[in-house]
Design a protein around this motif. Sequence first.
Motif, PDB file in Angstrom:
ATOM      1  N   SER A 165     -30.839 -34.801  74.107  1.00  9.93           N
ATOM      2  CA  SER A 165     -30.028 -35.539  75.077  1.00  9.93           C
ATOM      3  C   SER A 165     -29.006 -34.654  75.779  1.00  9.93           C
ATOM      4  O   SER A 165     -28.799 -34.771  76.995  1.00  9.93           O
ATOM      5  N   SER A 166     -28.347 -33.770  75.035  1.00  6.81           N
ATOM      6  CA  SER A 166     -27.280 -32.954  75.615  1.00  6.81           C
ATOM      7  C   SER A 166     -27.804 -32.054  76.732  1.00  6.81           C
ATOM      8  O   SER A 166     -27.175 -31.906  77.787  1.00  6.81           O
ATOM      9  N   HIS A 167     -28.972 -31.456  76.507  1.00  7.51           N
ATOM     10  CA  HIS A 167     -29.540 -30.558  77.513  1.00  7.51           C
ATOM     11  C   HIS A 167     -29.929 -31.308  78.789  1.00  7.51           C
ATOM     12  O   HIS A 167     -29.719 -30.809  79.900  1.00  7.51           O
ATOM     13  N   ASN A 168     -30.482 -32.495  78.619  1.00 11.64           N
ATOM     14  CA  ASN A 168     -30.852 -33.277  79.803  1.00 11.64           C
ATOM     15  C   ASN A 168     -29.626 -33.804  80.537  1.00 11.64           C
ATOM     16  O   ASN A 168     -29.620 -33.889  81.770  1.00 11.64           O
ATOM     17  N   GLN A 169     -28.586 -34.131  79.784  1.00 12.11           N
ATOM     18  CA  GLN A 169     -27.339 -34.570  80.409  1.00 12.11           C
ATOM     19  C   GLN A 169     -26.754 -33.454  81.262  1.00 12.11           C
ATOM     20  O   GLN A 169     -26.326 -33.676  82.408  1.00 12.11           O
ATOM     21  N   ALA A 170     -26.750 -32.235  80.722  1.00  9.20           N
ATOM     22  CA  ALA A 170     -26.221 -31.090  81.464  1.00  9.20           C
ATOM     23  C   ALA A 170     -27.079 -30.785  82.687  1.00  9.20           C
ATOM     24  O   ALA A 170     -26.558 -30.461  83.763  1.00  9.20           O
ATOM     25  N   ALA A 171     -28.385 -30.896  82.531  1.00 12.18           N
ATOM     26  CA  ALA A 171     -29.282 -30.636  83.657  1.00 12.18           C
ATOM     27  C   ALA A 171     -29.035 -31.633  84.784  1.00 12.18           C
ATOM     28  O   ALA A 171     -29.017 -31.257  85.970  1.00 12.18           O
ATOM     29  N   LYS A 172     -28.819 -32.887  84.437  1.00  8.66           N
ATOM     30  CA  LYS A 172     -28.582 -33.916  85.456  1.00  8.66           C
ATOM     31  C   LYS A 172     -27.289 -33.646  86.220  1.00  8.66           C
ATOM     32  O   LYS A 172     -27.240 -33.777  87.452  1.00  8.66           O
ATOM     33  N   LEU A 173     -26.220 -33.253  85.511  1.00  6.89           N
ATOM     34  CA  LEU A 173     -24.953 -32.979  86.183  1.00  6.89           C
ATOM     35  C   LEU A 173     -25.078 -31.732  87.062  1.00  6.89           C
ATOM     36  O   LEU A 173     -24.572 -31.703  88.192  1.00  6.89           O
ATOM     37  N   PHE A 174     -25.741 -30.716  86.537  1.00 10.18           N
ATOM     38  CA  PHE A 174     -25.984 -29.502  87.331  1.00 10.18           C
ATOM     39  C   PHE A 174     -26.721 -29.851  88.617  1.00 10.18           C
ATOM     40  O   PHE A 174     -26.345 -29.403  89.707  1.00 10.18           O
ATOM     41  N   ASN A 175     -27.749 -30.658  88.503  1.00 10.92           N
ATOM     42  CA  ASN A 175     -28.556 -31.012  89.668  1.00 10.92           C
ATOM     43  C   ASN A 175     -27.765 -31.828  90.682  1.00 10.92           C
ATOM     44  O   ASN A 175     -27.927 -31.657  91.894  1.00 10.92           O
ATOM     45  N   LEU A 176     -26.909 -32.709  90.196  1.00 14.72           N
ATOM     46  CA  LEU A 176     -26.078 -33.512  91.091  1.00 14.72           C
ATOM     47  C   LEU A 176     -25.175 -32.613  91.930  1.00 14.72           C
ATOM     48  O   LEU A 176     -25.059 -32.782  93.158  1.00 14.72           O
ATOM     49  N   GLN A 177     -24.565 -31.639  91.285  1.00 18.77           N
ATOM     50  CA  GLN A 177     -23.669 -30.732  91.992  1.00 18.77           C
ATOM     51  C   GLN A 177     -24.438 -29.741  92.869  1.00 18.77           C
ATOM     52  O   GLN A 177     -23.965 -29.348  93.944  1.00 18.77           O
ATOM     53  N   LEU A 178     -25.639 -29.349  92.433  1.00 17.79           N
ATOM     54  CA  LEU A 178     -26.472 -28.470  93.246  1.00 17.79           C
ATOM     55  C   LEU A 178     -26.914 -29.178  94.525  1.00 17.79           C
ATOM     56  O   LEU A 178     -26.949 -28.566  95.600  1.00 17.79           O
ATOM     57  N   HIS A 179     -27.230 -30.451  94.413  1.00 19.68           N
ATOM     58  CA  HIS A 179     -27.623 -31.236  95.581  1.00 19.68           C
ATOM     59  C   HIS A 179     -26.476 -31.289  96.593  1.00 19.68           C
ATOM     60  O   HIS A 179     -26.679 -31.101  97.804  1.00 19.68           O
ATOM     61  N   ALA A 180     -25.265 -31.541  96.088  1.00 20.40           N
ATOM     62  CA  ALA A 180     -24.091 -31.588  96.969  1.00 20.40           C
ATOM     63  C   ALA A 180     -23.865 -30.234  97.651  1.00 20.40           C
ATOM     64  O   ALA A 180     -23.539 -30.176  98.843  1.00 20.40           O
ATOM     65  N   LEU A 181     -24.063 -29.154  96.898  1.00 21.20           N
ATOM     66  CA  LEU A 181     -23.904 -27.818  97.471  1.00 21.20           C
ATOM     67  C   LEU A 181     -24.952 -27.564  98.556  1.00 21.20           C
ATOM     68  O   LEU A 181     -24.634 -26.984  99.609  1.00 21.20           O
ATOM     69  N   SER A 182     -26.162 -27.999  98.327  1.00 21.69           N
ATOM     70  CA  SER A 182     -27.228 -27.809  99.313  1.00 21.69           C
ATOM     71  C   SER A 182     -26.885 -28.508 100.626  1.00 21.69           C
ATOM     72  O   SER A 182     -27.086 -27.949 101.712  1.00 21.69           O
ATOM     73  N   LYS A 183     -26.343 -29.719 100.531  1.00 21.90           N
ATOM     74  CA  LYS A 183     -25.976 -30.459 101.735  1.00 21.90           C
ATOM     75  C   LYS A 183     -24.774 -29.802 102.432  1.00 21.90           C
ATOM     76  O   LYS A 183     -24.681 -29.789 103.673  1.00 21.90           O
ATOM     77  N   LYS A 184     -23.875 -29.243 101.647  1.00 20.29           N
ATOM     78  CA  LYS A 184     -22.718 -28.541 102.204  1.00 20.29           C
ATOM     79  C   LYS A 184     -23.160 -27.314 102.996  1.00 20.29           C
ATOM     80  O   LYS A 184     -22.685 -27.082 104.125  1.00 20.29           O
ATOM     81  N   ILE A 185     -24.083 -26.532 102.426  1.00 16.52           N
ATOM     82  CA  ILE A 185     -24.582 -25.337 103.099  1.00 16.52           C
ATOM     83  C   ILE A 185     -25.302 -25.713 104.390  1.00 16.52           C
ATOM     84  O   ILE A 185     -25.136 -25.057 105.429  1.00 16.52           O
ATOM     85  N   GLN A 186     -26.097 -26.773 104.335  1.00 22.83           N
ATOM     86  CA  GLN A 186     -26.808 -27.211 105.532  1.00 22.83           C
ATOM     87  C   GLN A 186     -25.828 -27.602 106.645  1.00 22.83           C
ATOM     88  O   GLN A 186     -26.032 -27.267 107.814  1.00 22.83           O
ATOM     89  N   ALA A 187     -24.758 -28.288 106.271  1.00 21.30           N
ATOM     90  CA  ALA A 187     -23.771 -28.712 107.267  1.00 21.30           C
ATOM     91  C   ALA A 187     -23.032 -27.529 107.870  1.00 21.30           C
ATOM     92  O   ALA A 187     -22.711 -27.526 109.064  1.00 21.30           O
ATOM     93  N   GLN A 188     -22.772 -26.521 107.062  1.00 19.98           N
ATOM     94  CA  GLN A 188     -22.014 -25.366 107.542  1.00 19.98           C
ATOM     95  C   GLN A 188     -22.877 -24.399 108.342  1.00 19.98           C
ATOM     96  O   GLN A 188     -22.348 -23.634 109.163  1.00 19.98           O
ATOM     97  N   PHE A 189     -24.179 -24.418 108.109  1.00 19.32           N
ATOM     98  CA  PHE A 189     -25.088 -23.523 108.827  1.00 19.32           C
ATOM     99  C   PHE A 189     -26.177 -24.364 109.504  1.00 19.32           C
ATOM    100  O   PHE A 189     -27.324 -24.404 109.043  1.00 19.32           O
ATOM    101  N   PRO A 190     -25.849 -25.046 110.589  1.00 16.74           N
ATOM    102  CA  PRO A 190     -26.809 -25.955 111.231  1.00 16.74           C
ATOM    103  C   PRO A 190     -28.042 -25.261 111.807  1.00 16.74           C
ATOM    104  O   PRO A 190     -29.031 -25.942 112.099  1.00 16.74           O
ATOM    105  N   ASP A 191     -27.996 -23.940 111.929  1.00 15.54           N
ATOM    106  CA  ASP A 191     -29.174 -23.223 112.426  1.00 15.54           C
ATOM    107  C   ASP A 191     -30.130 -22.839 111.304  1.00 15.54           C
ATOM    108  O   ASP A 191     -31.090 -22.106 111.514  1.00 15.54           O
ATOM    109  N   SER A 192     -29.863 -23.352 110.094  1.00 18.41           N
ATOM    110  CA  SER A 192     -30.724 -23.057 108.943  1.00 18.41           C
ATOM    111  C   SER A 192     -31.440 -24.315 108.485  1.00 18.41           C
ATOM    112  O   SER A 192     -31.102 -25.430 108.896  1.00 18.41           O
TER     113      SER A 192
END
Length: 216
Positions: A79-106
């Motif tokens: 359970s602990s490993h999957n919990q950590a993976a889910k939180l990591f993925n949530l924050q990675l998703h937010a980072l991906s959207k942030k990068i896309q917004a900051q670099f609209p030509d990408s």
Amino acid sequence: MIDIGQNDIAGAFYSKSLDQVLASIPSILETFEVGLRRLYDEGGRNFWIHNTGPLGCLAQNIAKFGTDPTKLGEFGCVSSHNQAAKLFNLQLHALSKKIQAQFPDSNVTYVDIFSIKSNLIANYSRFGFENPLMACCGVGGAPLNYDSRITCGQTKVIDGISVTAKACNDSSEYINWDGIHYTEAANNFVSSQILTGKYSDPPFSDQMPFFLSLKF
């Protein structure tokens, strides 16, 4: 194409508590962001970012951290490993959207590998597999066929007996190859699901470049 998270999160559990692992995720992603920005500065414009899978379902992690049944959750995964993976993925998703917004030509495409692999493990028989957690290549037999002292293909003396970590007869029946990596059959399933576009944000378009050198 960037496949990220497995080594960072799974490796951290060998020296950190769950709370410490969760607290370390922002700094891991800060380092990742620096790398993404450097790639952009070097001319990179198409980024295909895969999140990490259900790490608690890998035989290596179950063998090490799942000896106490109370530590196991759905499908017998840690359970602990999957919990950590889910939180990591949530924050990675937010980072991906942030990068896309900051670099609209990408083009920044986030791919939900966790959902694909979780679906495969949960419905393994439906997809033609017989063993959702057990390693194909290893020693020890059911339920995991995994021993951290000997890796796939090795021959060692363990407890006074010479043993060889051999492959199973039919790897297409297994999701996991060696306790850490997926079999070719499982990776074929994962890649087929990726290419539907259903697990991508934003979804694939006809103009989206495909990077087919998949590694999971």
